[in-house]
Each structure stands twice: as structure tokens, then as C-alpha cells.
Design an enzyme around this catalytic site. Structure first.
Site, PDB file in Angstrom:
ATOM      1  N   CYS A  68       0.830  -1.205   0.000  1.00  0.00           N
ATOM      2  CA  CYS A  68       0.000   0.000   0.000  1.00  0.00           C
ATOM      3  C   CYS A  68       0.867   1.259   0.000  1.00  0.00           C
ATOM      4  CB  CYS A  68      -0.984  -0.034   1.162  1.00  0.00           C
ATOM      5  SG  CYS A  68      -2.444   0.956   0.815  1.00  0.00           S
ATOM      6  N   HIS A  75      -3.559  -4.870   0.246  1.00  0.00           N
ATOM      7  CA  HIS A  75      -2.935  -5.437   1.456  1.00  0.00           C
ATOM      8  C   HIS A  75      -3.020  -6.964   1.426  1.00  0.00           C
ATOM      9  CE1 HIS A  75      -2.410  -1.740   3.845  1.00  0.00           C
ATOM     10  NE2 HIS A  75      -3.503  -1.307   3.237  1.00  0.00           N
ATOM     11  N   GLU A  86      -1.589  -8.997   3.212  1.00  0.00           N
ATOM     12  CA  GLU A  86      -1.465  -9.584   4.549  1.00  0.00           C
ATOM     13  C   GLU A  86      -2.798 -10.022   5.155  1.00  0.00           C
ATOM     14  OE1 GLU A  86      -0.823  -6.412   3.790  1.00  0.00           O
ATOM     15  OE2 GLU A  86      -1.351  -5.028   5.399  1.00  0.00           O
TER      16      GLU A  86
HETATM   17  N1  GLN Z   1      -1.933   6.737   3.027  1.00  0.00           N
HETATM   18  C1  GLN Z   1      -2.082   6.030   1.802  1.00  0.00           C
HETATM   19  C2  GLN Z   1      -3.471   6.228   1.191  1.00  0.00           C
HETATM   20  O1  GLN Z   1      -4.363   6.647   1.862  1.00  0.00           O
HETATM   21  C3  GLN Z   1      -1.761   4.557   1.991  1.00  0.00           C
HETATM   22  C4  GLN Z   1      -2.706   3.851   2.896  1.00  0.00           C
HETATM   23  C5  GLN Z   1      -2.178   2.512   3.369  1.00  0.00           C
HETATM   24  O2  GLN Z   1      -0.993   2.257   3.318  1.00  0.00           O
HETATM   25  N2  GLN Z   1      -3.055   1.663   3.864  1.00  0.00           N
HETATM   26  O3  GLN Z   1      -3.663   5.951   0.024  1.00  0.00           O
END
Ligand code: GLN
Length: 535
Positions: A382, A508, A510
Site C-alpha cells: 500500500c 494489502h 497480509e
Molecule cells: N496513506 C495512503 C493512502 O491513503 C496509503 C494507505 C495505506 O498504506 N493503507 O492511500
């Protein structure tokens, strides 16, 4: 409808979630369909806006609910996908009741905790039970400890449910701590007695008591607990500290807790829970000899729970490769001033997980640059992917001020940005791209090789996206956009051509890794790290 309610006493952080999930595993392995829920007493609507230091990680379900990390334990240990009904907070309950009041739906009644709040909790419990359509039994954990002011409506609700649903449809498990006094070599059951007294004071008589203890508890002591707490001898169960958490389920099975529950709830199912694969996994874990060091670079590394699913996923991939993964927790803010090559001189892989806000961003970018330039296996998740592209834009494409508009909205090179028309007039809570989205993997990519299938679904939790206007620039310098959302063409996954393992995902992974089925990206990453010699 049949419910198992799991409450806790004496102290919090007793591992109630692990015990509840282990019960779930046993019941599932007896052929039952199990759903899990967590009732959290706090007034936030969900943990989405809480600091990870308050709460640990936010676990995201397939259908996009931001939930407590215990739901992650449930998914992983029971091996099931939960839905948004699984997470109930006081905030959600009160909000629903107050909204209804404003709409005039109570027809002039005085709104009270009993029955209006308790009825709303009941409605949500029933929704949870019905969420998947085939549930045989629903396990419900109540957050916090008995006696907390905040959780009283939840206790009152489950008390009422025994009357409404009947004895044979409700089972109360109470988990407590049994302290060990090393100076006198004694274990103490008094806190448990007090805690059960507190519980019975709320009208709830437990059907089983789980004693968390660092040491063995003998039969006589168990019998004493049974006598004072008014339960059967075989309903006092020891949950001793274990090396590997999967042993909890095995230990509960040895003490026949699943039999007790199945008989009480008159559940028709297999006679024994088949736990062979679980036992094999435990044996395998205990025999692991090799180790590999992996650096995790984040802002909240002082609280490991803030990265729980990532940590678990690394461990599972380690089991797959027969190695123990040692995580070196690297504070991204400190990394802004430290010597990168010294910090990473003993690791074979670097992972930059998700995150929000500008603190520590430049440290993460330094870690990414180091991994890219020194051929160190790298996995970005992410924010980790977004920053990888920012790093490459600055360093390889020469766009010096490249950034995500999350950190600098004035930059000329908005590599990561809001989508056009996305989120007009946004609020902070619950407005992200959340939950599962489709991703198509590119022919010939490393990703496709790892996944072994072209069309995948992965979970999301972010606001910003890669700006496709820059796609060709990146492709020219060896970035492969190996995963794309087939409908929106949003970037889901990237990899580098001239690097042994550099992969980063907008999603994600995970949240989908399971002990017996580690996630392909983590398998690939840890496998590559095992082969990598640190400098
Ligand atoms: N801050 C980033 C966004 O809002 C990444 C979010 C994250 O890593 N879950 O896109």
C-alpha cells in the site's frame, strides 16, 4: 440460533481472542459452520480513525469493514472469511439508535439503554448469525473486562439472550488470569473467584471457565475453582502459555472443551475435530532451525500489534520455507538520519508496510532506495508501493519533487494522487477504497508465476492511487505494472525487471494470509530473502 459468548475478567489482553478463535477452529473441524463476532465497548464507530498506538492494526474484511485485530485472529485461525456484521462497537449501536430517534421511529417513547440499546445489540447479533446464511454457531467475544462501565449494555444483552433463546442455545465462556507468585511458588485463584462473582452479579453464570496461567494448574486447584465458581469440574479449563499459539486449540481439545460445548448446545456434528494438519504445523514450527532477518520499516514499530497481519504473514511464509523469520523493527522517522547501510547490514529483506500521514515518509523512501540499488529483496504494501513509485520517480526519472499529494499537494509531479472526481467533500472516517477488488495479473510477470492464476481479488484500505499519466515513464525504466484492476485500470501491483525481487502492491495481501496457506507474495518474498546473503 446458537451463540457462544466469550467474556474476560481480571485483566485485559488475556488472549481471549485466541481462545475464542481456537474454539472456532475445533468446531469448524467437527464439520460445523462457524461465524465470529467481536463486540467492542468503545464509542468510536470503528477503529478506522484510531491511532495504531491506541488499538493496534485495523483489520479489513473482504466486504470492506474496518475492524478490530481480533477479527484477523478469527479469520486466520478458523480459516474463514468474515463480513461487516462481525464487528459491533458501542459507537455503531448508539449511532443507529439515535438516528432512529431523530427519524421519529420510536413513536414518542423515552429512549433508554434497556430496551433500546440492548435491542439494537441483539439485532446486530442476529444479523451476524444470519450474515452467511449457513451458520451453525456464532462465537461472540466481548471486548474489555467484566465490570467496565462501557461494556454493561453488552453483558445485559447476553443475559437476556439466555432467557430468550434458551439454555441449550447459549454457552458462556469466561476467561480469567490466574497469577503465579514465584516467591512462594503459588498460583492464586482469588482474582478468578472475584471476577466470576462480578459476572454472576450481572446475572450471567458461566458454563466454562478458562484459566490463563503461565504454569500448570493441578486437578485440585481446578476443582476448587469449580466449587467456588459453581461450574462442573470438567468445565474448568487451563489455557497455559504456549510457544506456538496453535497449541491453544490442541490443549482445549485435550481437555474436551469442544465436547462440552457441542453437548450443551446440542450441535449435530462429527465426534472428533480432525486437527492432524494443525499438529503437523506445530511440529514443523518447533523443528525449524534456519533463520532469516527481515527489516520492517514503519512509523509505529514500537507497538508490534500495529503490524500484526504483516508479521503473521511473514511467519507463515517462513513456515512454508522452513525458516524462522526474525523481524527487525526499524523506526522510519529515525531512519531519516541514521546510516541506512548500517541499519540494514544484517537483514536479507526489507518490507515497507502501509501507513498514513507524512511522518517518517523520507525514512521509508531511503529504505526503498537502498533495497532497489543493492538488490535486496523488497516488498512494499500500500503506502509501500506508493512510496516505491515516488522514489523511482525522483531518483530514476529525475522528477526531483515527485510525491504523493497526501504529503505535498503542490508538487508538479503528482505520482500518487486522488482520482479525478474521487471523494468530493470527504470526511475522514469510512471514506477510503475498502475491501476486495479485482486484479488481473500480466502474462509473463513474476506475480503471475507466484499466484499461479490470472484473476485475483485482494483487499484494500487507502485513499490515494497511482496516477496513470506517468505509467509509460515508469515502464521505460523497467517498472512492470503486473497487476491492474480490469475495470478501472487502477494500478494494483508493480515489480521491477532488473532486480531479484522487488514487488509492491496497492492492496494489502497480509489480510488474506493463513497459517496453512501463506500468501503467494509473502512466499515469494521470504523465499528470495532466504537465498539472499546480507552484506
Ligand atoms: N496513506 C495512503 C493512502 O491513503 C496509503 C494507505 C495505506 O498504506 N493503507 O492511500
Amino acid at each position: 440460533m446458537k451463540f457462544i459468548f466469550v467474556t474476560g475478567g481480571v485483566v485485559s489482553s488475556l488472549g481471549k481472542g485466541i481462545s475464542a478463535a481456537s474454539i472456532g477452529r475445533l468446531l469448524k473441524r467437527r464439520g460445523l459452520h462457524v461465524f465470529s463476532m467481536k463486540l467492542d465497548p468503545y464509542l468510536n464507530i470503528d477503529p478506522g480513525t484510531m491511532s495504531p498506538y491506541q488499538h493496534g492494526e485495523v483489520f479489513v474484511t473482504k466486504d470492506g469493514a474496518e475492524t478490530d485485530l481480533d477479527l484477523g485472529h478469527y479469520e486466520r485461525i478458523i480459516n474463514t472469511d468474515l463480513t461487516k456484521e462481525c464487528s459491533v462497537t458501542s459507537g455503531k449501536v448508539y449511532q443507529a439508535v439515535l438516528d432512529k430517534e431523530r427519524r421519529g421511529e420510536y413513536l414518542g417513547a423515552t429512549i433508554q439503554i434497556i430496551p433500546h440499546i440492548t435491542n439494537e445489540i441483539k439485532r446486530r447479533l442476529f444479523d451476524g448469525f444470519n450474515a452467511k446464511g449457513n451458520t451453525d454457531v456464532c462465537i461472540v467475544e466481548i471486548g474489555g473486562t467484566v465490570g467496565d462501565i462501557e461494556s454493561l449494555p453488552f453483558f445485559e444483552t447476553i443475559r437476556q439472550l439466555r432467557r430468550e433463546l434458551g439454555y441449550e442455545n447459549t454457552f458462556f465462556v469466561h476467561t480469567t488470569l490466574v497469577p503465579y507468585l514465584p516467591t512462594s511458588g503459588e498460583i492464586k485463584t482469588k482474582p478468578t473467584q472475584h471476577s466470576v462473582k462480578e459476572l454472576t452479579g450481572l446475572g450471567i453464570q458461566p458454563d466454562a471457565i478458562l484459566l490463563r496461567s503461565p504454569v500448570y494448574i493441578d486437578k485440585a486447584t481446578k476443582r476448587k475453582v469449580a466449587l467456588f465458581c459453581n461450574v462442573d469440574d470438567d468445565a474448568v479449563i487451563l489455557v497455559k502459555d504456549v510457544d506456538v499459539i496453535y497449541e491453544v486449540a490442541i490443549n482445549l481439545q485435550k481437555q474436551k472443551l469442544d465436547d462440552l460445548i457441542v453437548n450443551h448446545l446440542r450441535l449435530e456434528c462429527d465426534d472428533v475435530a480432525k486437527m492432524d494438519d494443525w499438529e503437523e504445523l506445530i511440529k514443523k514450527i518447533k523443528n525449524i532451525k534456519k533463520e532469516v532477518n527481515i527489516a520492517l520499516v514503519g512509523k509505529y514499530v514500537k507497538l508490534h500489534d500495529a503490524y500484526l497481519s504483516v508479521y503473521e504473514s511473514l511467519k507463515y511464509a517462513g513456515y512454508f520455507h522452513n525458516v524462522k523469520v526474525n523481524v527487525k523493527w526499524v523506526d522510519s522517522e529515525e531512519l531519516e538520519t541514521l546510516k541506512v547501510e548500517e541499519v540494514f547490514n544484517d537483514v536479507s529483506g526489507i518490507i515497507v508496510p502501509g501507513g498514513f500521514g507524512s511522518r517518517g515518509i523520507e525514512g521509508k523512501i531511503r529504505a526503498i532506495k537502498y533495497a532497489r540499488e543493492n538488490n535486496i529483496p523488497f516488498l512494499g504494501l500500500c503506502l509501500g508501493m506508493q512510496l516505491s513509485l515516488v522514489e523511482i520517480a525522483r531518483d530514476v526519472l529525475g522528477y526531483e519533487d515527485a510525491n504523493s499529494t497526501e504529503f505535498n499537494s503542490d508538487t508538479t509531479h503528482k505520482i500518487i494522487d486522488y482520482l479525478p472526481d474521487q471523494y468530493k467533500g470527504i470526511k475522514l472516517g469510512g471514506t477510503m477504497r475498502l475491501g476486495e477488488y479485482d486484479c488481473a495479473l500480466m502474462e509473463g510477470s513474476k506475480a503471475l508465476m507466484l499466484y499461479g492464476e490470472k484473476n485475483i481479488k485482494e483487499r484494500h484500505r487507502h485513499r490515494y492511487e497511482f496516477n496513470n499519466e506517468y505509467k509509460e515513464d515508469f515502464e521505460r525504466v523497467g517498472v512492470v505494472f503486473s497487476g491492474i484492476n480490469p475495470k478501472t485500470k487502477l494500478c494494483e501491483l508493480i515489480e521491477l525487471k532488473n532486480h531479484p525481487f522487488f514487488m509492491a502492491s496497492q492492496f494489502h495481501p497480509e489480510f488474506k494470509s493463513r497459517p496453512l496457506k501463506p500468501h503467494p507474495l509473502f512466499i515469494g518474498f521470504v523465499g528470495e530473502a532466504v537465498d539472499h546473503k546480507p552484506s
